[in-house]
Design an enzyme around this catalytic site. Structure first.
Site, PDB file in Angstrom:
ATOM      1  N   ARG A 122     -35.947  67.694 -18.676  1.00  8.21           N
ATOM      2  CA  ARG A 122     -35.732  66.284 -18.306  1.00  8.21           C
ATOM      3  C   ARG A 122     -36.212  65.294 -19.369  1.00  8.21           C
ATOM      4  O   ARG A 122     -36.485  64.146 -19.079  1.00  8.21           O
ATOM      5  CB  ARG A 122     -36.381  65.971 -16.948  1.00  8.21           C
ATOM      6  CG  ARG A 122     -35.771  66.755 -15.793  1.00  8.21           C
ATOM      7  CD  ARG A 122     -36.263  66.253 -14.452  1.00  8.21           C
ATOM      8  NE  ARG A 122     -35.572  66.929 -13.375  1.00  8.21           N
ATOM      9  CZ  ARG A 122     -35.992  68.061 -12.812  1.00  8.21           C
ATOM     10  NH1 ARG A 122     -37.107  68.615 -13.238  1.00  8.21           N
ATOM     11  NH2 ARG A 122     -35.301  68.625 -11.835  1.00  8.21           N
ATOM     12  N   LYS A 144     -28.175  56.628 -29.369  1.00  5.98           N
ATOM     13  CA  LYS A 144     -26.974  57.208 -28.778  1.00  5.98           C
ATOM     14  C   LYS A 144     -26.926  58.682 -29.134  1.00  5.98           C
ATOM     15  O   LYS A 144     -26.888  59.046 -30.310  1.00  5.98           O
ATOM     16  CB  LYS A 144     -25.720  56.523 -29.329  1.00  5.98           C
ATOM     17  CG  LYS A 144     -25.259  55.314 -28.570  1.00  5.98           C
ATOM     18  CD  LYS A 144     -23.913  54.913 -29.135  1.00  5.98           C
ATOM     19  CE  LYS A 144     -23.284  53.803 -28.352  1.00  5.98           C
ATOM     20  NZ  LYS A 144     -21.939  53.475 -28.902  1.00  5.98           N
ATOM     21  N   GLU A 186     -19.292  53.580 -42.944  1.00  7.93           N
ATOM     22  CA  GLU A 186     -20.190  52.905 -42.012  1.00  7.93           C
ATOM     23  C   GLU A 186     -20.966  51.777 -42.695  1.00  7.93           C
ATOM     24  O   GLU A 186     -21.263  50.756 -42.082  1.00  7.93           O
ATOM     25  CB  GLU A 186     -21.156  53.911 -41.375  1.00  7.93           C
ATOM     26  CG  GLU A 186     -20.506  54.926 -40.450  1.00  7.93           C
ATOM     27  CD  GLU A 186     -20.091  54.332 -39.104  1.00  7.93           C
ATOM     28  OE1 GLU A 186     -20.320  53.134 -38.853  1.00  7.93           O
ATOM     29  OE2 GLU A 186     -19.524  55.094 -38.287  1.00  7.93           O
ATOM     30  N   LYS A 228     -28.689  47.439 -37.697  1.00  5.55           N
ATOM     31  CA  LYS A 228     -28.527  48.189 -36.450  1.00  5.55           C
ATOM     32  C   LYS A 228     -29.725  47.973 -35.535  1.00  5.55           C
ATOM     33  O   LYS A 228     -29.573  47.846 -34.320  1.00  5.55           O
ATOM     34  CB  LYS A 228     -28.318  49.673 -36.717  1.00  5.55           C
ATOM     35  CG  LYS A 228     -27.951  50.432 -35.440  1.00  5.55           C
ATOM     36  CD  LYS A 228     -27.225  51.720 -35.690  1.00  5.55           C
ATOM     37  CE  LYS A 228     -26.697  52.315 -34.379  1.00  5.55           C
ATOM     38  NZ  LYS A 228     -26.034  53.618 -34.586  1.00  5.55           N
ATOM     39  N   GLU A 238     -25.446  48.935 -24.853  1.00  2.23           N
ATOM     40  CA  GLU A 238     -24.072  48.551 -25.175  1.00  2.23           C
ATOM     41  C   GLU A 238     -23.354  47.841 -24.026  1.00  2.23           C
ATOM     42  O   GLU A 238     -22.230  48.182 -23.672  1.00  2.23           O
ATOM     43  CB  GLU A 238     -23.267  49.792 -25.610  1.00  2.23           C
ATOM     44  CG  GLU A 238     -22.060  49.453 -26.469  1.00  2.23           C
ATOM     45  CD  GLU A 238     -21.370  50.681 -27.022  1.00  2.23           C
ATOM     46  OE1 GLU A 238     -20.232  50.945 -26.610  1.00  2.23           O
ATOM     47  OE2 GLU A 238     -21.982  51.359 -27.859  1.00  2.23           O
ATOM     48  N   ARG A 242     -23.929  45.138 -28.807  1.00  4.01           N
ATOM     49  CA  ARG A 242     -23.925  46.430 -29.507  1.00  4.01           C
ATOM     50  C   ARG A 242     -22.522  46.979 -29.690  1.00  4.01           C
ATOM     51  O   ARG A 242     -22.274  47.792 -30.598  1.00  4.01           O
ATOM     52  CB  ARG A 242     -24.805  47.445 -28.763  1.00  4.01           C
ATOM     53  CG  ARG A 242     -24.922  48.773 -29.504  1.00  4.01           C
ATOM     54  CD  ARG A 242     -25.989  49.679 -28.941  1.00  4.01           C
ATOM     55  NE  ARG A 242     -26.019  50.933 -29.674  1.00  4.01           N
ATOM     56  CZ  ARG A 242     -26.969  51.853 -29.563  1.00  4.01           C
ATOM     57  NH1 ARG A 242     -27.976  51.664 -28.725  1.00  4.01           N
ATOM     58  NH2 ARG A 242     -26.921  52.957 -30.270  1.00  4.01           N
ATOM     59  N   ASN A 246     -18.809  49.341 -32.939  1.00  5.53           N
ATOM     60  CA  ASN A 246     -17.658  50.214 -32.751  1.00  5.53           C
ATOM     61  C   ASN A 246     -16.417  49.732 -33.492  1.00  5.53           C
ATOM     62  O   ASN A 246     -15.317  50.240 -33.251  1.00  5.53           O
ATOM     63  CB  ASN A 246     -17.337  50.355 -31.259  1.00  5.53           C
ATOM     64  CG  ASN A 246     -18.395  51.131 -30.513  1.00  5.53           C
ATOM     65  OD1 ASN A 246     -18.810  52.190 -30.952  1.00  5.53           O
ATOM     66  ND2 ASN A 246     -18.851  50.597 -29.397  1.00  5.53           N
ATOM     67  N   HIS A 249     -13.754  52.167 -34.538  1.00  8.42           N
ATOM     68  CA  HIS A 249     -14.009  53.418 -33.834  1.00  8.42           C
ATOM     69  C   HIS A 249     -13.014  53.710 -32.718  1.00  8.42           C
ATOM     70  O   HIS A 249     -12.818  54.875 -32.364  1.00  8.42           O
ATOM     71  CB  HIS A 249     -15.422  53.426 -33.261  1.00  8.42           C
ATOM     72  CG  HIS A 249     -16.489  53.614 -34.301  1.00  8.42           C
ATOM     73  ND1 HIS A 249     -16.638  52.766 -35.366  1.00  8.42           N
ATOM     74  CD2 HIS A 249     -17.456  54.565 -34.434  1.00  8.42           C
ATOM     75  CE1 HIS A 249     -17.663  53.184 -36.116  1.00  8.42           C
ATOM     76  NE2 HIS A 249     -18.162  54.269 -35.572  1.00  8.42           N
ATOM     77  N   HIS A 253     -11.910  57.245 -33.441  1.00 11.29           N
ATOM     78  CA  HIS A 253     -12.251  58.359 -32.559  1.00 11.29           C
ATOM     79  C   HIS A 253     -10.995  59.069 -32.049  1.00 11.29           C
ATOM     80  O   HIS A 253     -10.974  60.297 -31.905  1.00 11.29           O
ATOM     81  CB  HIS A 253     -13.079  57.858 -31.373  1.00 11.29           C
ATOM     82  CG  HIS A 253     -14.524  57.673 -31.686  1.00 11.29           C
ATOM     83  ND1 HIS A 253     -15.408  57.097 -30.803  1.00 11.29           N
ATOM     84  CD2 HIS A 253     -15.252  57.988 -32.781  1.00 11.29           C
ATOM     85  CE1 HIS A 253     -16.616  57.065 -31.352  1.00 11.29           C
ATOM     86  NE2 HIS A 253     -16.541  57.600 -32.543  1.00 11.29           N
ATOM     87  N   HIS A 266     -15.844  61.972 -39.890  1.00  9.02           N
ATOM     88  CA  HIS A 266     -15.971  60.788 -39.039  1.00  9.02           C
ATOM     89  C   HIS A 266     -15.712  59.497 -39.825  1.00  9.02           C
ATOM     90  O   HIS A 266     -14.930  58.643 -39.410  1.00  9.02           O
ATOM     91  CB  HIS A 266     -17.362  60.754 -38.409  1.00  9.02           C
ATOM     92  CG  HIS A 266     -17.640  59.525 -37.607  1.00  9.02           C
ATOM     93  ND1 HIS A 266     -17.018  59.269 -36.401  1.00  9.02           N
ATOM     94  CD2 HIS A 266     -18.461  58.466 -37.846  1.00  9.02           C
ATOM     95  CE1 HIS A 266     -17.446  58.103 -35.926  1.00  9.02           C
ATOM     96  NE2 HIS A 266     -18.313  57.598 -36.783  1.00  9.02           N
TER      97      HIS A 266
END
Length: 370
Positions: A122, A144, A186, A228, A238, A242, A246, A249, A253, A266
């Site tokens: 956990r 993330k 990036e 960032k 997000e 935030r 993206n 992206h 993606h 990527h």
């Protein structure tokens, strides 16, 4: 060395950007303090022979007992299969809640190891040690973590912050040029969405950066991490700001998913996405043609792809992948678009017909050739 703080209250942490600071991993972990003595390093088969021994020695010298778990390199490793493999290894080693993980590698390892840390027992602490440019400026910062499904990228994950990020820029010297260029995507993104001065600096210094002069890279990586950190501090999960991270992206993606993870790196897929989304920004949010051309030209100059050919079958697959994107709201595909270089708007709905036009347009070739 640059020290960048990510201010998140009692979950705040520091990003240490320097040359040769991987050797101090163990002492930095003791300062936190991270208890143990058992800990585990999750890495991949490419990174392990390069930096595994140094990380292991540093931890042992600081009094820890590390287990090294090495996984196959590549995007396809970011899956439930390899998460389960890690769980079994940690259980056999009898890792405890007082133990911690070290993610040693690129974005795939950082995302996967962070997800393992977030879910094993956990949640146990973890430290990010990114060894690629893309991971240093982006995926290692902000919490993330997650894995891919066949249906799409990062569909399973969590927000789970590391306790520390150590960016040793000397690891970039063993990075293949293709990986370095992918990381630059990036870096360019940060200039496009947040910092026009950074974008202009990249235009001026790109040839030197590609020669891997680490003196130029240290302040640049630190600036990207600071951007960032500023964004994440304002919107950790997000729900608003935030989302600007993206940019490129939504399309990127989808290209990764449709092409088969690993066909495009990527950063390469994001580069194509940024050029297409610059065209959409011209059509929808007032980005000037001149600035759109500057963005496409810089991406091309970095040696990154700017086009992705689509026939009807591929378009339908792309559209399906985009409809599974986490930013879809009430069936609408939402984009991050630019109003100017350095200024981004999130939550912008775009019709599918216009998305397809952005990929079919000759804009990318025209812009990159100017």
């Amino acid at each position: 060395m640059h020290d960048v703080e990510v201010p998140l209250g009692n979950r705040s942490y520091h990003i240490l950007v320097g040359v040769g600071n991987l050797s101090g991993l163990g002492e930095e972990c003791r300062r936190l303090p991270l208890k143990g003595p058992r800990c585990a390093i999750i890495t991949d088969d490419n990174v392990r022979p390069l930096y595994g021994p140094l990380a292991e020695k540093s931890l042992k010298d600081a009094g820890f007992e590390p287990l090294i778990i090495s996984l196959p390199a590549g995007e396809s490793t970011k899956s439930l299969k390899w998460v389960d493999f890690c769980y079994q290894q940690l259980a056999a080693f009898r890792l405890e809640r007082q133990s911690f993980l070290v993610a040693l590698g690129g974005g795939v390892i950082g995302d996967l190891a962070g997800f393992v840390a977030a879910t094993y027992l956990r949640g146990i602490p973890f430290v990010q040690v990114p060894t690629t440019l893309l991971a240093q400026v982006d995926s290692s910062v902000g919490g993330k973590v997650g894995i891919n499904l066949e249906a799409g990228k990062n569909l399973v994950g969590a927000f789970y912050q590391p306790r520390l990020v150590i960016c040793d820029l000397s690891t970039l010297t063993t990075l293949p040029l293709r990986e370095l260029r992918a990381g630059l995507a990036e870096v360019i993104k940060y200039g496009a969405i947040y910092d026009a001065d950074l974008f202009q600096l990249l235009e001026a210094t790109l040839p030197v950066l590609l020669q891997l002069d680490l003196q130029h890279w240290e302040p640049l990586v630190a600036r990207c991490c600071a951007i960032k950190a500023e964004v994440v501090a304002q919107d950790e999960t997000e729900s608003g700001l935030r989302a600007i991270l993206n940019f490129g992206h939504t399309i990127g993606h989808a290209i990764e998913a449709v092409s088969g993870y690993g066909h495009y790196l990527h950063g390469e897929a994001i580069a194509i996405g940024m050029v297409a989304e610059a065209w959409l920004s011209q059509q929808n949010t007032g980005l000037s043609p001149a600035e759109a051309r500057r963005l496409a030209k810089l991406i091309a100059a970095a040696g990154l792809p700017v086009r992705y050919a689509v026939d009807e079958e591929r378009w339908q697959k792309l559209l399906h992948a985009m409809q599974l994107d986490k930013k879809v709201s009430q069936g609408q595909i939402k984009f991050v678009l630019l109003s100017a270089l350095g200024r981004a708007l999130w939550g912008q709905p775009v019709a599918p017909e216009q998305i397809r036009q952005s990929l079919a347009s000759t804009f990318a070739d025209e812009a990159a050739s100017t």
